[in-house]
Design an enzyme around this catalytic site. Structure first.
Site, mmCIF file in Angstrom:
data_model
loop_
_atom_site.group_PDB
_atom_site.id
_atom_site.type_symbol
_atom_site.label_atom_id
_atom_site.label_comp_id
_atom_site.label_asym_id
_atom_site.label_seq_id
_atom_site.Cartn_x
_atom_site.Cartn_y
_atom_site.Cartn_z
ATOM 1 N N ASP A 49 0.834 -1.208 0.000
ATOM 2 C CA ASP A 49 0.000 0.000 0.000
ATOM 3 C C ASP A 49 0.870 1.261 0.000
ATOM 4 O OD1 ASP A 49 0.880 -0.203 2.606
ATOM 5 O OD2 ASP A 49 -1.106 0.035 3.525
ATOM 6 N N SER A 50 2.202 1.075 0.041
ATOM 7 C CA SER A 50 3.116 2.201 -0.192
ATOM 8 C C SER A 50 2.862 2.801 -1.567
ATOM 9 C CB SER A 50 4.574 1.740 -0.075
ATOM 10 O OG SER A 50 4.819 0.633 -0.903
ATOM 11 N N ASP A 88 -1.117 -6.164 -0.223
ATOM 12 C CA ASP A 88 -1.482 -5.560 1.070
ATOM 13 C C ASP A 88 -2.985 -5.344 1.177
ATOM 14 O OD1 ASP A 88 0.760 -5.190 2.636
ATOM 15 O OD2 ASP A 88 1.186 -3.171 1.880
ATOM 16 N N LYS A 118 -1.232 -9.408 2.860
ATOM 17 C CA LYS A 118 -0.475 -8.979 4.046
ATOM 18 C C LYS A 118 -1.347 -8.057 4.889
ATOM 19 C CE LYS A 118 3.243 -6.058 3.781
ATOM 20 N NZ LYS A 118 2.770 -4.852 4.485
ATOM 21 N N GLU A 120 -1.222 -5.607 8.609
ATOM 22 C CA GLU A 120 -0.367 -4.991 9.630
ATOM 23 C C GLU A 120 -0.946 -5.262 11.017
ATOM 24 O OE1 GLU A 120 0.438 -0.852 8.877
ATOM 25 O OE2 GLU A 120 1.189 -1.265 6.854
ATOM 26 N N GLU A 187 9.518 -4.391 10.416
ATOM 27 C CA GLU A 187 9.951 -3.084 9.896
ATOM 28 C C GLU A 187 10.421 -2.168 11.024
ATOM 29 O OE1 GLU A 187 7.267 -1.115 7.167
ATOM 30 O OE2 GLU A 187 8.500 0.709 7.159
#
Ligand code: KIV
Length: 272
Positions: A49-50, A88, A118, A120, A187
């Site tokens: 999602d970056s 993501d 993915k 978070e 991270e």
């Protein structure tokens, strides 16, 4: 007739088996042509999602939608044939409940054909990870500096510097591993913590700004290529793409203005 998944495509289980073995190589990609180039060199491609920051110039990943992820996930699947593609789940598409996460993950997997999603979060996402994995969805977890929580973390800062913070991230790593995640992105944590987690849990750790002590590494492609205008301190630039684009565009603009723009020989000329 038994239909097998594409035999050429790496699966989440293959990444899981790499724990403690040859380091896992990963990069982000959001589009078909870069995915086609990466495909030869990486074990998995993350449609991160970056993309909100890298492609759209957003300040954080928070505004990214499921539709944006699906569109770029489709592009990356079209461009690649070998690497596992992980997509993501964006902010707001999975945190509310395991069934909410399931609906979002099913959309992503059906509409892109990717091999995993993915999410978070550590302990707080463990129930959701278990729910998804039990229903056939391979999940990569993401702990430490979790960019979707930038507002509660107080910025993009290294996490787990003090004892309590380090213990919390260690507990997150154990929780996502026990919940069935096949790998975990770690991270923005200090090397000692990355090394302790990597030694303790049975699934591969994929580091970003977390030292070489992990089972694999991931970077944002545009950051390592030198295209992103600003990058985190830990990123090594392997290329100077922004300079290359600027000098190519400058040369093009110069030739157009000087009317020396070369017309390809014989293409648009009437035949003699
Ligand atoms: O969104 C992303 O690109 C990521 C990587 C930085 C791990 O989550």
């Amino acid at each position: 007739m038994a239909i097998q998944p594409d035999p050429a495509r790496t699966m989440a289980v293959d990444i899981r088996k790499r724990k403690g073995g040859e380091p896992i190589v990963a990069l982000t990609s959001y589009h078909a042509h870069t995915a086609a180039i990466l495909d030869r060199f990486v074990d998995f491609i993350l449609v991160g999602d970056s993309l909100g920051m890298v492609m759209h110039g957003l300040k954080t990943t928070l505004p990214v939608t499921l539709e944006m992820m699906i569109l770029q996930g489709q592009a990356v699947m079209r461009g690649s044939s070998r690497a596992l593609v992980v997509v993501d789940l964006p902010f707001g598409s999975y945190e509310e409940s395991p069934s909410h996460a399931f609906r979002s993950a099913v959309r992503v997997m059906k509409e892109t054909g990717c091999g995993a999603v993915k999410v978070e979060g550590g302990r707080r996402m463990a129930e959701t990870i278990r729910f998804l994995v039990d229903r056939g969805i391979p999940v990569m977890a993401h702990i430490g500096l979790t960019p979707q929580s930038v507002n509660t973390l107080g910025g993009f800062k290294v996490q787990g510097r003090d004892q309590a913070g380090a213990e919390a991230i260690f507990a997150d790593a154990e929780a996502v591993s026990e919940a069935g995640a096949f790998a975990v992105v770690v991270e923005g944590v200090v090397e000692t913590l990355a090394a302790t987690i990597t030694a303790a849990i049975p699934i591969p750790t994929i580091g970003i700004g977390a030292s070489a002590a992990c089972d694999g590494q991931i970077l944002v492609l545009e950051d390592m290529l030198g295209l992103s205008p600003s990058v985190p301190k830990f990123v090594k630039r392997y290329g100077t793409l922004a300079d290359h684009i600027a000098s190519s565009v400058e040369a093009y603009a110069r030739e157009v203005k000087a009317r020396t723009f070369p017309e390809p020989a014989n293409v648009y000329r009437p035949k003699a």
